[in-house]
Design a protein around this motif. Structure first.
Motif, short mmCIF file in Angstrom:
data_model
loop_
_atom_site.label_atom_id
_atom_site.label_comp_id
_atom_site.label_asym_id
_atom_site.label_seq_id
_atom_site.Cartn_x
_atom_site.Cartn_y
_atom_site.Cartn_z
N GLU A 51 -41.09 -5.04 41.35
CA GLU A 51 -41.98 -6.20 41.28
C GLU A 51 -41.40 -7.28 42.19
O GLU A 51 -40.26 -7.70 42.03
N TRP A 52 -42.23 -7.74 43.16
CA TRP A 52 -41.78 -8.72 44.14
C TRP A 52 -42.18 -10.11 43.69
O TRP A 52 -43.26 -10.35 43.19
N GLN A 85 -39.90 1.51 40.11
CA GLN A 85 -40.90 0.44 40.09
C GLN A 85 -40.23 -0.85 40.56
O GLN A 85 -39.13 -1.19 40.12
N ARG A 125 -37.61 -7.57 40.67
CA ARG A 125 -37.35 -6.83 39.44
C ARG A 125 -37.46 -5.34 39.73
O ARG A 125 -38.46 -4.89 40.30
N ALA A 152 -45.25 -4.02 49.22
CA ALA A 152 -45.51 -4.16 47.79
C ALA A 152 -46.24 -2.96 47.21
O ALA A 152 -46.20 -2.73 46.00
N THR A 153 -46.93 -2.18 48.05
CA THR A 153 -47.75 -1.09 47.51
C THR A 153 -47.22 0.30 47.85
O THR A 153 -47.54 1.26 47.15
#
Length: 337
Positions: A37-38, A35, A43, A9-10
């Motif tokens: 988004e989990w 970018q 997304r 995630a990071t």
């Protein structure tokens, strides 16, 4: 597992994605920003995406995308075919070009790509084509360069592909231009995305093109829908004024007469033909057979026409265009009876 999720995630996945895409496509791939988004859905937003052309092509980039925004079903990644709940593309430029020995810039993945399935950023074959439940493209441009260095340019102001599920019919609507002529293309009565990914079964559908004083309707099937190859079906073209239509193809002067044709269209590789054709040229009815053989790079196309007119009034067909010598590098040779 928790540490792995935090890392995924990071961490900046952009360099990894560039390397993975380059290896998968066999083309150098650039991603300006990324970018992710989990969550229940993934997304994704990316900008300045570019995929290189093969070395023999005239243009350096095969595709350029200004902005990509998508919502992906994460379970589809495990099944091996991406399912986009939503996908938006803005400022897209696509260069299509044929090379020698049937090479084409849109054939991705190198030798044997047609037989391979699995995940793919750009589908190289039917098995890799994603599910697009809600797809929108805006401000797009497709440029096709033929063997004679002539260009066909298709502008896409707004285009959509929609389907309720993977197993329901697909609908296509595109508003744009064809060599500057405003046009709308619709695809209806089309098979599902699931059917599209079965390479042994022809993909069926209906395509309509509506432009200024011109209409085209095709109903049939495609063995290779991504290449518009292995085509067989019924074709109808109705042109109110031939001069306006032919200007789109670079012919400046032709008679302002109506033209209609209906017949069975087939395409296999470089060979296009319309069998059992019938129609009307001005007030003259006709029947016949049309064959076009696409030339390879540096070669002219060849058109063979065999047409029977019960009666033929030549007067409306004559124009006042000045005579000119044959071109040094003709785009097409025509043989007719």
């Amino acid at each position: 597992v928790g540490s792995l999720l935090i890392a995924v995630a990071t961490v900046d996945l952009r360099p990894w994605l560039e390397r993975a895409a380059t290896a998968s496509l066999g083309r150098a791939t650039h991603v300006g920003s990324l970018q992710i988004e989990w969550g229940r859905h993934i997304r994704v937003e990316a900008r300045d995406i570019r995929v290189a052309n093969p070395a023999w092509a005239r243009e350096p980039w095969f595709v350029q995308v200004g902005r990509l925004s998508g919502v992906v079903d994460p379970l589809s990644l495990l099944r091996g075919v991406v399912r986009y709940e939503k996908l938006r593309l803005n400022d897209v430029v696509l260069f299509l070009e044929r090379g020698v020995d049937s090479d084409a810039t849109w054939k991705i993945g190198g030798e044997g790509a047609k037989s391979h399935g699995g995940l793919a950023l750009i589908p190289g074959n039917r098995r890799q084509f994603p599910t697009l439940l809600d797809f929108v493209v805006e401000n797009g441009r497709i440029v096709y360069q033929n063997a004679q260095k002539n260009e066909i340019e298709i502008g896409i102001a707004h285009g959509t592909i929609t389907s309720a599920t993977e197993n329901t019919p697909v609908r296509l609507v595109v508003d744009g231009t064809y060599n500057g002529l405003a046009a709308r293309v619709t695809g209806s009565d089309m098979d599902s995305f699931q059917a599209l990914r079965h390479p042994s079964t022809p993909f069926k559908g209906s395509i309509d093109l509506i432009a200024d004083r011109m209409g085209l309707h095709f109903q049939g099937a495609f063995n290779e829908p991504l290449d518009f190859d292995g085509v067989q079906g019924a074709l109808e073209i109705d042109i109110a004024s031939l001069d306006a239509a032919l200007k789109v193809f670079g012919i400046p002067k032709s008679p302002p007469i109506p033209f209609k044709i209906a017949g069975s269209l087939q395409r296999q590789g470089d060979l296009w033909q319309i069998d059992n054709a019938s129609g009307r040229l001005s007030a003259n009815t006709y029947s016949g057979h049309f064959v076009v053989k696409e030339g390879k790079r540096g070669e002219a196309d060849r058109l063979n026409v065999k047409v029977d007119f019960p009666t033929l009034d030549l007067a409306p067909l004559l124009t006042t265009a000045a005579k000119s010598d044959a071109a040094d590098e003709p785009g097409m040779f025509v043989e007719g009876q």
